[in-house]
Motif scaffolding. Structure first.
Motif, PDB file in Angstrom:
ATOM      1  N   THR A  19       0.909  -1.170  -0.031  1.00 57.16           N
ATOM      2  CA  THR A  19       0.262  -0.133   0.179  1.00 57.16           C
ATOM      3  C   THR A  19       0.714   1.242  -0.072  1.00 57.16           C
ATOM      4  O   THR A  19       0.390   2.202  -0.608  1.00 57.16           O
ATOM      5  N   SER A  20       2.067   1.054   0.709  1.00 59.34           N
ATOM      6  CA  SER A  20       2.767   2.560   0.756  1.00 59.34           C
ATOM      7  C   SER A  20       3.633   2.658  -0.488  1.00 59.34           C
ATOM      8  O   SER A  20       3.699   3.761  -0.847  1.00 59.34           O
ATOM      9  N   PHE A  69       3.012   5.853  -2.791  1.00 64.68           N
ATOM     10  CA  PHE A  69       4.177   6.800  -3.035  1.00 64.68           C
ATOM     11  C   PHE A  69       3.872   7.159  -4.597  1.00 64.68           C
ATOM     12  O   PHE A  69       4.036   8.292  -4.912  1.00 64.68           O
ATOM     13  N   LYS A  91      10.202  11.740   0.754  1.00 63.36           N
ATOM     14  CA  LYS A  91       9.653  11.331  -0.425  1.00 63.36           C
ATOM     15  C   LYS A  91      10.365  11.513  -1.585  1.00 63.36           C
ATOM     16  O   LYS A  91      10.579  10.983  -2.571  1.00 63.36           O
TER      17      LYS A  91
END
Length: 190
Positions: free
Chosen positions: A2-3, A7, A142
């Motif tokens: 999910t991450s 992203f 990020k």
């Protein structure tokens, strides 16, 4: 998982482009390394056996198509041996320049993605007025993923380049030893 999806969903087009580009580089790096490693290893084994047979007088010339036109009279011109060596080394080094290019450009591509992402983030944050570290830190974190991806692509590419270059050197040594043995036998017969 999910991450990773989050992203890519939250990333800009440049970051996705950079990560895609680096992914292609990484797959290309792995493919070249595996193909060339086994190819060069097979060539080394073939040349070792050929050298052994030449030393034992079981064959006069290396097993390579260029020598089929010469016959087996034992008088091999030095130039033909050099042409053979160059052909084998040219074939064995094909693709190594790609690994060199990937290892030198991947970090810069990743850095480019990071810089663009940070510029976009600061542009958006500047419009909002007062910004705290709690807001900036995740954005920069990020953005640094692209730089990390570039470095992670460059390290194996450079390592594989050095390994294959060493294998190619080993191959050239076996070829040169065959040339030296053949030429010394030609001198003895004269």
């Amino acid at each position: 998982m999910t991450s990773i999806q989050a992203f890519f969903y939250e990333s800009g087009a440049v970051t996705i482009f950079v990560i895609s580009w680096l992914s292609i580089y990484f797959v290309l790096t792995l493919w070249i390394f595996v193909y060339k490693f086994f190819s060069i290893r097979a060539s080394i084994e073939r040349e070792k056996k050929s050298l052994d047979r030449i030393i034992k007088n079981e064959q006069k010339l290396p097993n390579y198509p260029i020598f089929d036109i010469l016959g087996t009279n034992g008088n091999t011109p030095k130039e033909m041996l050099q042409i053979w060596k160059n052909q084998v080394l040219k074939y064995s080094t094909t693709g190594l320049v790609v690994l060199s290019i990937v290892s030198s450009t991947a970090p810069f591509i990743g850095l480019f993605g990071t810089v663009i992402e940070i510029l976009n983030a600061f542009g958006r944050l500047g419009l909002g007025g007062q910004v705290s570290f709690d807001v900036i830190a995740p954005i920069i974190s990020k953005a640094l993923v692209a730089t990390a991806a570039g470095i992670l692509t460059a390290i194996p590419a450079y390592s594989f380049f050095l390994l294959l270059r060493r294998k190619t050197y080993d191959l050239s040594v076996y070829i040169q030893m065959q040339i030296d043995v053949i030429l010394s036998k030609n001198i003895e017969h004269k």
